[in-house]
Design a protein around this motif. Sequence first.
Motif, mmCIF file in Angstrom:
data_model
loop_
_atom_site.group_PDB
_atom_site.id
_atom_site.type_symbol
_atom_site.label_atom_id
_atom_site.label_comp_id
_atom_site.label_asym_id
_atom_site.label_seq_id
_atom_site.Cartn_x
_atom_site.Cartn_y
_atom_site.Cartn_z
ATOM 1 N N GLY A 182 0.836 -1.200 0.000
ATOM 2 C CA GLY A 182 0.000 0.000 0.000
ATOM 3 C C GLY A 182 0.869 1.248 0.000
ATOM 4 O O GLY A 182 0.604 2.214 -0.721
ATOM 5 N N LYS A 183 1.949 1.217 0.787
ATOM 6 C CA LYS A 183 2.899 2.339 0.793
ATOM 7 C C LYS A 183 3.572 2.488 -0.563
ATOM 8 O O LYS A 183 3.813 3.608 -1.021
ATOM 9 C CB LYS A 183 3.967 2.134 1.869
ATOM 10 C CG LYS A 183 3.527 2.456 3.261
ATOM 11 C CD LYS A 183 4.723 2.309 4.193
ATOM 12 C CE LYS A 183 4.403 2.776 5.586
ATOM 13 N NZ LYS A 183 5.586 2.659 6.467
ATOM 14 N N PHE A 184 3.910 1.363 -1.185
ATOM 15 C CA PHE A 184 4.531 1.424 -2.515
ATOM 16 C C PHE A 184 3.616 2.141 -3.505
ATOM 17 O O PHE A 184 4.061 2.996 -4.276
ATOM 18 C CB PHE A 184 4.852 0.023 -3.053
ATOM 19 C CG PHE A 184 5.927 -0.734 -2.326
ATOM 20 C CD1 PHE A 184 6.805 -0.125 -1.446
ATOM 21 C CD2 PHE A 184 6.063 -2.103 -2.529
ATOM 22 C CE1 PHE A 184 7.804 -0.847 -0.793
ATOM 23 C CE2 PHE A 184 7.059 -2.833 -1.891
ATOM 24 C CZ PHE A 184 7.924 -2.204 -1.021
ATOM 25 N N VAL A 185 2.334 1.786 -3.500
ATOM 26 C CA VAL A 185 1.375 2.409 -4.419
ATOM 27 C C VAL A 185 1.244 3.899 -4.101
ATOM 28 O O VAL A 185 1.273 4.747 -5.005
ATOM 29 C CB VAL A 185 0.000 1.702 -4.361
ATOM 30 C CG1 VAL A 185 -1.064 2.497 -5.113
ATOM 31 C CG2 VAL A 185 0.107 0.292 -4.926
ATOM 32 N N ALA A 186 1.117 4.223 -2.828
ATOM 33 C CA ALA A 186 0.984 5.635 -2.437
ATOM 34 C C ALA A 186 2.215 6.434 -2.859
ATOM 35 O O ALA A 186 2.091 7.524 -3.432
ATOM 36 C CB ALA A 186 0.750 5.743 -0.927
ATOM 37 N N MET A 187 3.400 5.902 -2.613
ATOM 38 C CA MET A 187 4.628 6.613 -2.970
ATOM 39 C C MET A 187 4.745 6.769 -4.486
ATOM 40 O O MET A 187 5.089 7.848 -4.983
ATOM 41 C CB MET A 187 5.854 5.876 -2.428
ATOM 42 C CG MET A 187 7.188 6.482 -2.843
ATOM 43 S SD MET A 187 7.411 8.229 -2.393
ATOM 44 C CE MET A 187 7.715 8.053 -0.643
ATOM 45 N N ALA A 188 4.454 5.713 -5.233
ATOM 46 C CA ALA A 188 4.546 5.788 -6.696
ATOM 47 C C ALA A 188 3.613 6.867 -7.234
ATOM 48 O O ALA A 188 3.998 7.654 -8.107
ATOM 49 C CB ALA A 188 4.219 4.430 -7.315
ATOM 50 N N CYS A 189 2.413 6.911 -6.716
ATOM 51 C CA CYS A 189 1.448 7.905 -7.199
ATOM 52 C C CYS A 189 1.835 9.320 -6.761
ATOM 53 O O CYS A 189 1.583 10.281 -7.497
ATOM 54 C CB CYS A 189 0.044 7.522 -6.766
ATOM 55 S SG CYS A 189 -0.525 6.012 -7.598
ATOM 56 N N MET A 190 2.462 9.448 -5.594
ATOM 57 C CA MET A 190 2.994 10.751 -5.192
ATOM 58 C C MET A 190 4.083 11.195 -6.163
ATOM 59 O O MET A 190 4.136 12.361 -6.557
ATOM 60 C CB MET A 190 3.547 10.705 -3.760
ATOM 61 C CG MET A 190 2.481 10.775 -2.711
ATOM 62 S SD MET A 190 3.038 10.662 -0.989
ATOM 63 C CE MET A 190 4.667 11.284 -0.966
ATOM 64 N N LEU A 191 4.946 10.265 -6.545
ATOM 65 C CA LEU A 191 5.997 10.584 -7.518
ATOM 66 C C LEU A 191 5.400 11.022 -8.853
ATOM 67 O O LEU A 191 6.006 11.824 -9.573
ATOM 68 C CB LEU A 191 6.926 9.380 -7.729
ATOM 69 C CG LEU A 191 7.792 8.979 -6.529
ATOM 70 C CD1 LEU A 191 8.501 7.657 -6.795
ATOM 71 C CD2 LEU A 191 8.791 10.077 -6.176
ATOM 72 N N ASP A 192 4.211 10.510 -9.163
ATOM 73 C CA ASP A 192 3.501 10.902 -10.385
ATOM 74 C C ASP A 192 2.770 12.233 -10.231
ATOM 75 O O ASP A 192 2.079 12.678 -11.146
ATOM 76 C CB ASP A 192 2.482 9.827 -10.789
ATOM 77 C CG ASP A 192 3.125 8.599 -11.408
ATOM 78 O OD1 ASP A 192 4.259 8.696 -11.912
ATOM 79 O OD2 ASP A 192 2.467 7.529 -11.393
ATOM 80 N N GLY A 193 2.856 12.834 -9.046
ATOM 81 C CA GLY A 193 2.205 14.123 -8.805
ATOM 82 C C GLY A 193 0.756 14.027 -8.394
ATOM 83 O O GLY A 193 0.027 15.026 -8.416
ATOM 84 N N LYS A 194 0.321 12.850 -7.995
ATOM 85 C CA LYS A 194 -1.067 12.665 -7.556
ATOM 86 C C LYS A 194 -1.195 12.972 -6.062
ATOM 87 O O LYS A 194 -0.223 12.956 -5.314
ATOM 88 C CB LYS A 194 -1.522 11.214 -7.797
ATOM 89 C CG LYS A 194 -1.407 10.755 -9.225
ATOM 90 C CD LYS A 194 -2.392 11.447 -10.116
ATOM 91 C CE LYS A 194 -2.325 10.861 -11.520
ATOM 92 N NZ LYS A 194 -2.924 11.718 -12.496
ATOM 93 N N HIS A 195 -2.422 13.218 -5.646
ATOM 94 C CA HIS A 195 -2.740 13.342 -4.226
ATOM 95 C C HIS A 195 -3.054 11.936 -3.737
ATOM 96 O O HIS A 195 -3.752 11.184 -4.416
ATOM 97 C CB HIS A 195 -3.956 14.246 -4.015
ATOM 98 C CG HIS A 195 -3.731 15.643 -4.489
ATOM 99 N ND1 HIS A 195 -3.292 16.646 -3.659
ATOM 100 C CD2 HIS A 195 -3.881 16.205 -5.715
ATOM 101 C CE1 HIS A 195 -3.174 17.767 -4.346
ATOM 102 N NE2 HIS A 195 -3.527 17.520 -5.600
ATOM 103 N N VAL A 196 -2.555 11.575 -2.556
ATOM 104 C CA VAL A 196 -2.775 10.224 -2.048
ATOM 105 C C VAL A 196 -3.092 10.241 -0.553
ATOM 106 O O VAL A 196 -2.748 11.182 0.159
ATOM 107 C CB VAL A 196 -1.555 9.295 -2.276
ATOM 108 C CG1 VAL A 196 -1.202 9.215 -3.744
ATOM 109 C CG2 VAL A 196 -0.367 9.736 -1.473
ATOM 110 N N SER A 197 -3.748 9.180 -0.126
ATOM 111 C CA SER A 197 -3.850 8.892 1.307
ATOM 112 C C SER A 197 -3.551 7.413 1.484
ATOM 113 O O SER A 197 -3.803 6.603 0.589
ATOM 114 C CB SER A 197 -5.236 9.242 1.862
ATOM 115 O OG SER A 197 -6.199 8.294 1.441
#
Length: 178
Positions: A19-34
């Motif tokens: 779950g952290k991997f997905v959140a971090m990857a999407c943050m790197l893509d410039g997305k907002h995440v929780s």
Amino acid sequence: MMKQFIFAGFGGQGMLLIGKFVAMACMLDGKHVSWLPSYGPEMRGGTANCSVIVSDEDVGSPLVDMADVIVAMNLPSLLKFEDKVKPGGVLVVNQSLIDRKVERDDIQVVYCDANRIAEEVGNPKGANVAILGAMLEKAPVTSVETMMEAIRIELGEKKARFLEGNKKALIAGMESAR
């Protein structure tokens, strides 16, 4: 765009980590995440799950009632979350530990032999990353390259030696879902 995920399994299976991997990857893509973890007091061996929300806009609440994508690593998780996949969503099932078929026909079901895949690529503790690969193939929320960068960041320098094994597990998991 907003996608909601639930990653569920026994404590120690690495569901919070992917779950952290997905959140971090999407943050790197410039997305907002929780990223919101949930686990019992006996973390290893007890149930553990996390929800991840990925959005183009601010995330108002980290709670996920109905998810676009659910990864079930064990039978108790499948039983608990099978009905929480939105119609048209994706449910990824670890068939290494779950011999029951999904009863719904309004969702896409992916059976991933995650433990076997991890063993075959020489990364026996990488079943979580193998099933993450299967999920990424059917619900491509980020690129393989960005996911690998997220894994590198989350593992840190102390666990950098696991990076190559995780890459093999991720790719093999993706191939299994094709």
